[in-house]
Design a protein around this motif. Sequence first.
Motif, PDB file in Angstrom:
ATOM      1  N   GLU A  28       0.838  -1.194   0.000  1.00  0.00           N
ATOM      2  CA  GLU A  28       0.000   0.000   0.000  1.00  0.00           C
ATOM      3  C   GLU A  28       0.875   1.247   0.000  1.00  0.00           C
ATOM      4  N   PRO A  29       0.314   2.369  -0.439  1.00  0.00           N
ATOM      5  CA  PRO A  29       1.078   3.610  -0.374  1.00  0.00           C
ATOM      6  C   PRO A  29       1.507   3.882   1.063  1.00  0.00           C
ATOM      7  N   GLY A  30       2.732   4.346   1.222  1.00  0.00           N
ATOM      8  CA  GLY A  30       3.248   4.631   2.556  1.00  0.00           C
ATOM      9  C   GLY A  30       2.840   6.008   3.032  1.00  0.00           C
ATOM     10  N   ASN A  31       3.202   6.306   4.264  1.00  0.00           N
ATOM     11  CA  ASN A  31       2.926   7.591   4.876  1.00  0.00           C
ATOM     12  C   ASN A  31       4.219   8.401   4.877  1.00  0.00           C
ATOM     13  N   ALA A  32       4.263   9.459   4.088  1.00  0.00           N
ATOM     14  CA  ALA A  32       5.475  10.270   3.944  1.00  0.00           C
ATOM     15  C   ALA A  32       5.896  10.932   5.259  1.00  0.00           C
ATOM     16  N   LYS A  33       4.995  10.988   6.246  1.00  0.00           N
ATOM     17  CA  LYS A  33       5.325  11.623   7.520  1.00  0.00           C
ATOM     18  C   LYS A  33       5.968  10.648   8.502  1.00  0.00           C
ATOM     19  N   ALA A  72      11.129   6.028   7.008  1.00  0.00           N
ATOM     20  CA  ALA A  72      11.218   5.011   5.963  1.00  0.00           C
ATOM     21  C   ALA A  72      12.683   4.789   5.606  1.00  0.00           C
ATOM     22  N   ARG A  73      12.986   3.571   5.221  1.00  0.00           N
ATOM     23  CA  ARG A  73      14.324   3.299   4.691  1.00  0.00           C
ATOM     24  C   ARG A  73      14.383   3.916   3.296  1.00  0.00           C
ATOM     25  N   ILE A  74      15.461   4.587   2.986  1.00  0.00           N
ATOM     26  CA  ILE A  74      15.613   5.211   1.674  1.00  0.00           C
ATOM     27  C   ILE A  74      16.360   4.267   0.745  1.00  0.00           C
ATOM     28  N   VAL A  75      15.766   4.034  -0.428  1.00  0.00           N
ATOM     29  CA  VAL A  75      16.402   3.238  -1.476  1.00  0.00           C
ATOM     30  C   VAL A  75      16.470   4.116  -2.718  1.00  0.00           C
ATOM     31  N   GLN A  76      17.680   4.424  -3.142  1.00  0.00           N
ATOM     32  CA  GLN A  76      17.853   5.227  -4.347  1.00  0.00           C
ATOM     33  C   GLN A  76      17.825   4.312  -5.568  1.00  0.00           C
ATOM     34  N   PRO A 108      19.599  -0.026  -8.190  1.00  0.00           N
ATOM     35  CA  PRO A 108      19.915  -1.448  -8.243  1.00  0.00           C
ATOM     36  C   PRO A 108      18.830  -2.229  -8.988  1.00  0.00           C
ATOM     37  N   ALA A 109      19.186  -3.432  -9.394  1.00  0.00           N
ATOM     38  CA  ALA A 109      18.241  -4.295 -10.098  1.00  0.00           C
ATOM     39  C   ALA A 109      17.470  -5.187  -9.132  1.00  0.00           C
ATOM     40  N   LYS A 110      17.870  -5.179  -7.848  1.00  0.00           N
ATOM     41  CA  LYS A 110      17.182  -5.996  -6.848  1.00  0.00           C
ATOM     42  C   LYS A 110      17.210  -5.281  -5.504  1.00  0.00           C
ATOM     43  N   VAL A 111      16.072  -5.318  -4.819  1.00  0.00           N
ATOM     44  CA  VAL A 111      15.937  -4.716  -3.489  1.00  0.00           C
ATOM     45  C   VAL A 111      15.279  -5.749  -2.589  1.00  0.00           C
ATOM     46  N   GLU A 112      15.809  -5.914  -1.376  1.00  0.00           N
ATOM     47  CA  GLU A 112      15.205  -6.813  -0.395  1.00  0.00           C
ATOM     48  C   GLU A 112      14.649  -5.986   0.755  1.00  0.00           C
ATOM     49  N   VAL A 113      13.399  -6.304   1.147  1.00  0.00           N
ATOM     50  CA  VAL A 113      12.751  -5.606   2.251  1.00  0.00           C
ATOM     51  C   VAL A 113      12.063  -6.611   3.157  1.00  0.00           C
ATOM     52  N   LYS A 114      11.724  -6.152   4.347  1.00  0.00           N
ATOM     53  CA  LYS A 114      10.988  -6.991   5.293  1.00  0.00           C
ATOM     54  C   LYS A 114       9.508  -6.672   5.185  1.00  0.00           C
ATOM     55  N   LYS A 115       8.683  -7.693   5.363  1.00  0.00           N
ATOM     56  CA  LYS A 115       7.241  -7.476   5.371  1.00  0.00           C
ATOM     57  C   LYS A 115       6.912  -6.449   6.450  1.00  0.00           C
ATOM     58  N   GLY A 116       6.096  -5.460   6.103  1.00  0.00           N
ATOM     59  CA  GLY A 116       5.728  -4.393   7.026  1.00  0.00           C
ATOM     60  C   GLY A 116       6.640  -3.177   6.940  1.00  0.00           C
ATOM     61  N   GLU A 117       7.751  -3.305   6.231  1.00  0.00           N
ATOM     62  CA  GLU A 117       8.714  -2.198   6.123  1.00  0.00           C
ATOM     63  C   GLU A 117       8.211  -1.129   5.156  1.00  0.00           C
ATOM     64  N   LYS A 158      16.852  13.488 -16.634  1.00  0.00           N
ATOM     65  CA  LYS A 158      17.515  14.317 -15.612  1.00  0.00           C
ATOM     66  C   LYS A 158      16.573  14.812 -14.522  1.00  0.00           C
ATOM     67  N   LYS A 159      15.425  14.155 -14.348  1.00  0.00           N
ATOM     68  CA  LYS A 159      14.467  14.540 -13.308  1.00  0.00           C
ATOM     69  C   LYS A 159      14.444  13.501 -12.200  1.00  0.00           C
ATOM     70  N   ALA A 160      13.903  13.900 -11.049  1.00  0.00           N
ATOM     71  CA  ALA A 160      13.821  13.016  -9.887  1.00  0.00           C
ATOM     72  C   ALA A 160      12.428  13.101  -9.276  1.00  0.00           C
ATOM     73  N   ASP A 161      12.063  12.061  -8.525  1.00  0.00           N
ATOM     74  CA  ASP A 161      10.791  12.033  -7.818  1.00  0.00           C
ATOM     75  C   ASP A 161      10.892  10.964  -6.733  1.00  0.00           C
ATOM     76  N   GLU A 162       9.829  10.766  -5.969  1.00  0.00           N
ATOM     77  CA  GLU A 162       9.838   9.789  -4.875  1.00  0.00           C
ATOM     78  C   GLU A 162       8.532   9.016  -4.832  1.00  0.00           C
ATOM     79  N   ILE A 163       8.636   7.805  -4.308  1.00  0.00           N
ATOM     80  CA  ILE A 163       7.472   6.992  -3.977  1.00  0.00           C
ATOM     81  C   ILE A 163       7.720   6.444  -2.578  1.00  0.00           C
ATOM     82  N   VAL A 164       6.750   6.599  -1.689  1.00  0.00           N
ATOM     83  CA  VAL A 164       6.836   6.010  -0.352  1.00  0.00           C
ATOM     84  C   VAL A 164       5.876   4.827  -0.349  1.00  0.00           C
ATOM     85  N   TRP A 165       6.414   3.654  -0.024  1.00  0.00           N
ATOM     86  CA  TRP A 165       5.638   2.420  -0.137  1.00  0.00           C
ATOM     87  C   TRP A 165       5.797   1.559   1.096  1.00  0.00           C
TER      88      TRP A 165
END
Length: 161
Positions: free
Chosen positions: A40-45, A48-52, A66-75, A125-132
């Motif tokens: 689900e969408p995360g809460n930006a407030k 959160a762990r930052i993954v570039q 990276p081509a692969k990211v590992e996360v924990k359920k609930g993270e 050359k643009k940037a943005d964010e998603i909190v998940w």
Amino acid sequence: MRIGRQTFITLVGTTLLTAAAWAGEGPPGHHHDDSFSAGEPGNAKKPARIVQVTMGEMDGKMMFMPAKVEVKKGEQVKFVLRNNGELDHEFILATTAENLKHAEAMKKNPDMEHDDPNGKRLAPKKADEIVWKFTKAGEFEYSCLIPGHREAGMIGTVVVK
């Protein structure tokens, strides 16, 4: 004033398509709803762990790093997205099956742009964010669904344990 049957059918069809677009349905085959396979969408407030994630082209391939990211359920993860390439790219987080289906819709509507909780389209050359927030275990992917980009290598994996 009388109108012909074909004109009437055209007017009704146009009205229905316009109503669907205003209701958020978008083009046929492109449906967004509030349920997401990868969580689900995360809460930006909240913290959160930052993954570039960098997008671009190199040596004839298109890629995410990276081509692969590992996360924990609930993270909760803040994906900081950067397009270092010369072309538009996007980051769409979903299951492989969903992204393949969505990629087919993109072939019919290649100029479709994304600014959804689970996806962003970025100009060069643009940037943005998603909190998940990853509420479901499993393997998911992020990919660029602009026609030809996924096929050129723009797929990444998220493993939720």
